[in-house]
Design a protein around this motif. Structure first.
Motif, PDB file in Angstrom:
ATOM      1  N   ALA A 216     -91.951 -61.801 -83.232  1.00  0.00           N
ATOM      2  CA  ALA A 216     -91.876 -60.367 -83.522  1.00  0.00           C
ATOM      3  C   ALA A 216     -92.306 -59.607 -82.272  1.00  0.00           C
ATOM      4  O   ALA A 216     -93.346 -59.896 -81.694  1.00  0.00           O
ATOM      5  CB  ALA A 216     -92.788 -60.027 -84.689  1.00  0.00           C
ATOM      6  N   PRO A 217     -91.487 -58.644 -81.816  1.00  0.00           N
ATOM      7  CA  PRO A 217     -91.850 -57.922 -80.593  1.00  0.00           C
ATOM      8  C   PRO A 217     -93.130 -57.103 -80.790  1.00  0.00           C
ATOM      9  O   PRO A 217     -93.343 -56.532 -81.854  1.00  0.00           O
ATOM     10  CB  PRO A 217     -90.658 -56.993 -80.349  1.00  0.00           C
ATOM     11  N   SER A 218     -93.969 -57.097 -79.762  1.00  0.00           N
ATOM     12  CA  SER A 218     -95.187 -56.285 -79.798  1.00  0.00           C
ATOM     13  C   SER A 218     -94.850 -54.888 -79.290  1.00  0.00           C
ATOM     14  O   SER A 218     -93.757 -54.657 -78.771  1.00  0.00           O
ATOM     15  CB  SER A 218     -96.250 -56.906 -78.894  1.00  0.00           C
ATOM     16  N   ALA A 219     -95.804 -53.980 -79.413  1.00  0.00           N
ATOM     17  CA  ALA A 219     -95.589 -52.622 -78.911  1.00  0.00           C
ATOM     18  C   ALA A 219     -95.284 -52.659 -77.412  1.00  0.00           C
ATOM     19  O   ALA A 219     -94.464 -51.880 -76.913  1.00  0.00           O
ATOM     20  CB  ALA A 219     -96.815 -51.760 -79.197  1.00  0.00           C
ATOM     21  N   GLU A 220     -95.919 -53.592 -76.701  1.00  0.00           N
ATOM     22  CA  GLU A 220     -95.698 -53.711 -75.251  1.00  0.00           C
ATOM     23  C   GLU A 220     -94.258 -54.096 -74.909  1.00  0.00           C
ATOM     24  O   GLU A 220     -93.769 -53.760 -73.838  1.00  0.00           O
ATOM     25  CB  GLU A 220     -96.623 -54.777 -74.658  1.00  0.00           C
ATOM     26  N   ASP A 221     -93.608 -54.800 -75.817  1.00  0.00           N
ATOM     27  CA  ASP A 221     -92.222 -55.196 -75.570  1.00  0.00           C
ATOM     28  C   ASP A 221     -91.287 -53.995 -75.539  1.00  0.00           C
ATOM     29  O   ASP A 221     -90.141 -54.108 -75.126  1.00  0.00           O
ATOM     30  CB  ASP A 221     -91.753 -56.179 -76.648  1.00  0.00           C
ATOM     31  N   PHE A 222     -91.776 -52.843 -76.002  1.00  0.00           N
ATOM     32  CA  PHE A 222     -90.958 -51.625 -75.968  1.00  0.00           C
ATOM     33  C   PHE A 222     -91.384 -50.681 -74.844  1.00  0.00           C
ATOM     34  O   PHE A 222     -90.967 -49.535 -74.799  1.00  0.00           O
ATOM     35  CB  PHE A 222     -91.050 -50.897 -77.319  1.00  0.00           C
ATOM     36  N   SER A 223     -92.251 -51.184 -73.946  1.00  0.00           N
ATOM     37  CA  SER A 223     -92.743 -50.331 -72.864  1.00  0.00           C
ATOM     38  C   SER A 223     -91.987 -50.603 -71.574  1.00  0.00           C
ATOM     39  O   SER A 223     -91.954 -51.739 -71.090  1.00  0.00           O
ATOM     40  CB  SER A 223     -94.237 -50.587 -72.644  1.00  0.00           C
ATOM     41  N   PHE A 224     -91.395 -49.557 -70.998  1.00  0.00           N
ATOM     42  CA  PHE A 224     -90.654 -49.768 -69.743  1.00  0.00           C
ATOM     43  C   PHE A 224     -91.585 -49.901 -68.546  1.00  0.00           C
ATOM     44  O   PHE A 224     -91.144 -50.177 -67.449  1.00  0.00           O
ATOM     45  CB  PHE A 224     -89.620 -48.658 -69.511  1.00  0.00           C
ATOM     46  N   ASN A 225     -92.880 -49.682 -68.758  1.00  0.00           N
ATOM     47  CA  ASN A 225     -93.807 -49.897 -67.646  1.00  0.00           C
ATOM     48  C   ASN A 225     -94.414 -51.296 -67.684  1.00  0.00           C
ATOM     49  O   ASN A 225     -95.138 -51.675 -66.774  1.00  0.00           O
ATOM     50  CB  ASN A 225     -94.913 -48.841 -67.646  1.00  0.00           C
ATOM     51  N   THR A 226     -94.144 -52.050 -68.738  1.00  0.00           N
ATOM     52  CA  THR A 226     -94.666 -53.430 -68.784  1.00  0.00           C
ATOM     53  C   THR A 226     -93.569 -54.388 -69.253  1.00  0.00           C
ATOM     54  O   THR A 226     -92.566 -54.554 -68.575  1.00  0.00           O
ATOM     55  CB  THR A 226     -95.925 -53.536 -69.683  1.00  0.00           C
ATOM     56  N   LEU A 227     -93.758 -54.990 -70.417  1.00  0.00           N
ATOM     57  CA  LEU A 227     -92.878 -56.084 -70.843  1.00  0.00           C
ATOM     58  C   LEU A 227     -91.438 -55.674 -71.107  1.00  0.00           C
ATOM     59  O   LEU A 227     -90.528 -56.489 -70.977  1.00  0.00           O
ATOM     60  CB  LEU A 227     -93.454 -56.737 -72.118  1.00  0.00           C
TER      61      LEU A 227
ATOM     62  N   CYS B  10     -79.253 -50.453 -67.636  1.00  0.00           N
ATOM     63  CA  CYS B  10     -79.902 -49.855 -68.821  1.00  0.00           C
ATOM     64  C   CYS B  10     -79.375 -48.452 -69.100  1.00  0.00           C
ATOM     65  O   CYS B  10     -79.798 -47.823 -70.067  1.00  0.00           O
ATOM     66  CB  CYS B  10     -81.415 -49.819 -68.635  1.00  0.00           C
ATOM     67  N   HIS B  11     -78.488 -47.953 -68.256  1.00  0.00           N
ATOM     68  CA  HIS B  11     -77.933 -46.599 -68.406  1.00  0.00           C
ATOM     69  C   HIS B  11     -79.021 -45.536 -68.472  1.00  0.00           C
ATOM     70  O   HIS B  11     -78.922 -44.570 -69.227  1.00  0.00           O
ATOM     71  CB  HIS B  11     -77.020 -46.520 -69.638  1.00  0.00           C
ATOM     72  N   GLY B  12     -80.097 -45.769 -67.730  1.00  0.00           N
ATOM     73  CA  GLY B  12     -81.144 -44.755 -67.649  1.00  0.00           C
ATOM     74  C   GLY B  12     -82.209 -44.857 -68.728  1.00  0.00           C
ATOM     75  O   GLY B  12     -83.171 -44.102 -68.696  1.00  0.00           O
ATOM     76  N   THR B  13     -82.060 -45.790 -69.670  1.00  0.00           N
ATOM     77  CA  THR B  13     -83.079 -45.893 -70.719  1.00  0.00           C
ATOM     78  C   THR B  13     -84.354 -46.554 -70.198  1.00  0.00           C
ATOM     79  O   THR B  13     -85.384 -46.526 -70.855  1.00  0.00           O
ATOM     80  CB  THR B  13     -82.595 -46.736 -71.917  1.00  0.00           C
ATOM     81  N   ARG B  14     -84.300 -47.191 -69.034  1.00  0.00           N
ATOM     82  CA  ARG B  14     -85.412 -47.887 -68.403  1.00  0.00           C
ATOM     83  C   ARG B  14     -85.788 -49.185 -69.124  1.00  0.00           C
ATOM     84  O   ARG B  14     -86.722 -49.867 -68.724  1.00  0.00           O
ATOM     85  CB  ARG B  14     -86.677 -47.010 -68.339  1.00  0.00           C
ATOM     86  N   LEU B  15     -85.115 -49.482 -70.218  1.00  0.00           N
ATOM     87  CA  LEU B  15     -85.552 -50.601 -71.062  1.00  0.00           C
ATOM     88  C   LEU B  15     -84.679 -51.838 -70.917  1.00  0.00           C
ATOM     89  O   LEU B  15     -83.471 -51.753 -70.664  1.00  0.00           O
ATOM     90  CB  LEU B  15     -85.572 -50.162 -72.521  1.00  0.00           C
ATOM     91  N   ALA B  16     -85.306 -52.999 -71.121  1.00  0.00           N
ATOM     92  CA  ALA B  16     -84.591 -54.270 -71.118  1.00  0.00           C
ATOM     93  C   ALA B  16     -83.716 -54.343 -72.380  1.00  0.00           C
ATOM     94  O   ALA B  16     -84.049 -53.739 -73.397  1.00  0.00           O
ATOM     95  CB  ALA B  16     -85.586 -55.418 -71.109  1.00  0.00           C
ATOM     96  N   PRO B  17     -82.612 -55.113 -72.317  1.00  0.00           N
ATOM     97  CA  PRO B  17     -81.741 -55.218 -73.495  1.00  0.00           C
ATOM     98  C   PRO B  17     -82.516 -55.657 -74.749  1.00  0.00           C
ATOM     99  O   PRO B  17     -82.239 -55.172 -75.846  1.00  0.00           O
ATOM    100  CB  PRO B  17     -80.715 -56.281 -73.082  1.00  0.00           C
ATOM    101  N   SER B  18     -83.509 -56.544 -74.561  1.00  0.00           N
ATOM    102  CA  SER B  18     -84.260 -57.043 -75.719  1.00  0.00           C
ATOM    103  C   SER B  18     -84.975 -55.910 -76.463  1.00  0.00           C
ATOM    104  O   SER B  18     -85.118 -55.946 -77.680  1.00  0.00           O
ATOM    105  CB  SER B  18     -85.285 -58.084 -75.255  1.00  0.00           C
ATOM    106  N   ALA B  19     -85.424 -54.888 -75.710  1.00  0.00           N
ATOM    107  CA  ALA B  19     -86.158 -53.790 -76.335  1.00  0.00           C
ATOM    108  C   ALA B  19     -85.227 -52.874 -77.121  1.00  0.00           C
ATOM    109  O   ALA B  19     -85.683 -52.071 -77.925  1.00  0.00           O
ATOM    110  CB  ALA B  19     -86.898 -52.986 -75.265  1.00  0.00           C
ATOM    111  N   LEU B  20     -83.921 -53.012 -76.873  1.00  0.00           N
ATOM    112  CA  LEU B  20     -82.964 -52.110 -77.525  1.00  0.00           C
ATOM    113  C   LEU B  20     -82.308 -52.755 -78.744  1.00  0.00           C
ATOM    114  O   LEU B  20     -81.401 -52.187 -79.347  1.00  0.00           O
ATOM    115  CB  LEU B  20     -81.898 -51.672 -76.508  1.00  0.00           C
ATOM    116  N   ARG B  21     -82.762 -53.980 -79.085  1.00  0.00           N
ATOM    117  CA  ARG B  21     -82.158 -54.655 -80.239  1.00  0.00           C
ATOM    118  C   ARG B  21     -82.800 -54.232 -81.559  1.00  0.00           C
ATOM    119  O   ARG B  21     -82.213 -54.400 -82.620  1.00  0.00           O
ATOM    120  CB  ARG B  21     -82.269 -56.171 -80.053  1.00  0.00           C
TER     121      ARG B  21
END
Ligand code: ZN
Ligand code: ZN
Length: 491
Positions: free
Chosen positions: A163-174, A305-316
């Motif tokens: 299960a993704p943690s809150a950090e997995d949704f952070s573009f400054n970390t994971l 990322c089209h400017g979202t700053r996020l990894a594909p995993s964070a957008l699932r």
């Protein structure tokens, strides 16, 4: 109206006011004044009457100095400290924080989301009540177990997933996009920045990245590689240009004149113009391209990322059908309107958790809304905000921090603020006092001054004719005193 509200009487024992004696900072003329603790004190007066000197250079400077004094020597060495102001004595002064009139422009990793608390709460929402995607593409319904268990099992294919943690949704970390490392844009060489004036020869400095000390030998090496350095860049052959812009890293012996008129021979490794620009850019720190390098590049939206700053995993993961990037593109007003839908979208066993998270989301958005920032989206880059917007985000953040026992000093917080938002400002500053802090506000705005528990008027004039306290009291008391010329608070 605060004018009709009785001044609250402090019931606790102990000091009730900050005592300033003999303040002589700038134009202040041996000012003695008691600033009540636990209240909202407005300082007013003509421009140059000494009101900012009293607020910022006595109260704030001394309050922050004492705060730093209380820190360890080790910590103190790392912070530049204000000099002791010219004042005989200041007693019962709490640690002071100033909300600066001009907050610094944040770095490229800052967004409205990171500058406020909203994104931190939203990440928790996505981690705890999001609908995650199993590796085989099956969507898992949110579950209250998400907050407890580290793994979940896909009900369709039985695959276990973390299960993704809150950090997995952070573009400054994971959760950072691997291509742009969370910046949302990538830099690309701008050919016009490399050779701004093609009518110049290489000897005349046609190749901009070779101007610095680090690459000053490159024209000589290029000459050794068969490039003519004494004809305009635009007249070079394709092959010569290719060598200049993209030529391989080879070593050549070059002969260099020295300043004393001698010549020296040395081996120099060739760095082509594009690589030189990259080297200069890499001297910059923290992902920011150095100022000198900026003219060699254009920034464009990250194609990954089209400017979202996020990894594909964070957008699932989705909440109520939206990815976190989509939620961050909503304005704060729209996001707040979406909250009931978020709460209703989860299964019944997860409602309690959803309700708690959504309450936090409301709490984080509320001060921003009341300061008139409902039109901002969390994804908005911090460096594109106006000074007033940055200041209000800072204020909203302070209100949320629920600190107590501090002195807040605000220098002209209404500057650049739409009159309609001043009401929100008064509400936000009122919350600081309600939390047990003291508040000193320097301002001209009549609405703000009228909301104060007490007013201090500096004057009577500006500069040499100012520097004295000419009136102090409640709004009603100040209004009852005989009218002075240039009275800052109109009736
Ligand atoms: Zn599955
Ligand atoms: Zn990217």
């Amino acid at each position: 109206m605060a004018a009709s509200t009785p001044t609250p009487t402090p019931r606790h024992r102990g000091p009730t006011a900050i005592e300033v004696r003999g303040a002589r900072v700038n134009t202040l003329r041996d000012v003695d004044i008691d600033i009540p603790l636990g209240q909202f004190v407005g300082i007013t007066g003509l421009s140059g009457s000494g009101k900012s000197s009293l607020a910022m250079e006595v109260l704030y400077a001394e309050g922050s100095r004492r705060y730093l004094d209380a820190l360890s020597t080790f910590t103190r060495r790392r912070i530049s400290q204000a000099a002791k102001p010219d004042v005989d004595r200041v007693s019962f002064l709490p640690s002071a924080l100033a909300l600066r009139q001009r907050p610094p422009v944040p770095g490229p990793r800052s967004t409205v989301g990171t500058m406020s608390e909203v994104l931190a709460v939203l990440r928790l929402v996505y981690s705890r009540i999001g609908s995650h995607l199993c590796p085989n593409g099956h969507r898992l319904p949110p579950s209250y177990r998400q907050g407890i268990a580290a793994t979940r099992t896909c009900p369709v294919c039985g695959v276990e997933l973390d299960a993704p943690s809150a950090e997995d949704f952070s573009f400054n970390t994971l959760g950072a996009c691997p291509r742009c490392h969370g910046l949302g844009e990538v830099r690309e060489i701008d050919p016009h920045g490399i050779v701004p004036d093609p009518t110049r020869t290489i000897s005349e400095g046609a190749v901009a990245p070779w101007h610095g000390l680090m690459h000053s030998n490159m024209p000589l090496v290029a000459a050794e590689l068969g490039v003519r350095t004494d004809v305009p860049f635009e007249d070079l052959t394709d092959e010569e240009r290719e060598t200049v812009l993209h030529g391989p890293e080879v070593t050549r012996r070059i002969v260099m004149p020295t300043r004393s008129g001698h010549v020296i021979t040395l081996n120099a490794a060739y760095v082509n113009a594009y690589d030189s620009a990259e080297q200069i850019a890499d001297e910059g720190t923290g992902g920011a391209t150095s100022t000198r390098a900026q003219r060699f590049f254009v920034m464009r939206l990250c194609p990954a990322c089209h400017g979202t700053r996020l990894a594909p995993s964070a957008l699932r993961t989705t909440v109520d059908g939206r990815t976190i990037a989509e939620a961050c593109d909503l304005t704060l007003g729209q996001l707040e309107e979406a909250v009931p839908g978020i709460e209703a979208s989860v299964p019944p066993d997860t409602r309690d958790l959803a309700h708690r998270l959504c309450t936090e989301l409301h709490r984080a958005i509320a001060p921003l809304r009341s300061l008139g920032l409902h039109y901002l989206a969390l994804s908005r880059s911090g460096d594109t905000l106006s000074t007033g917007e940055r200041q209000r985000i800072q204020l909203a953040h302070t209100v949320l921090s629920r600190s107590t026992g501090l002195l807040f000093v605000l220098d002209e917080p209404t500057i650049g603020m739409h009159p309609a938002n001043v009401h929100g400002l008064i509400g936000a500053t009122g919350a600081l006092v309600d939390n047990g802090n003291s508040l000193v506000v320097v301002d001209h705005d009549v609405q703000v001054l009228r909301a104060a528990d007490q007013l201090v008027e500096m004057g009577p004039g500006a500069g040499d004719r100012g520097g004295r306290v000419i009136a102090q009291g409640s709004v009603a008391e100040i209004e009852a005193t005989p009218r002075l010329p240039h009275r800052a608070l109109p009736a």
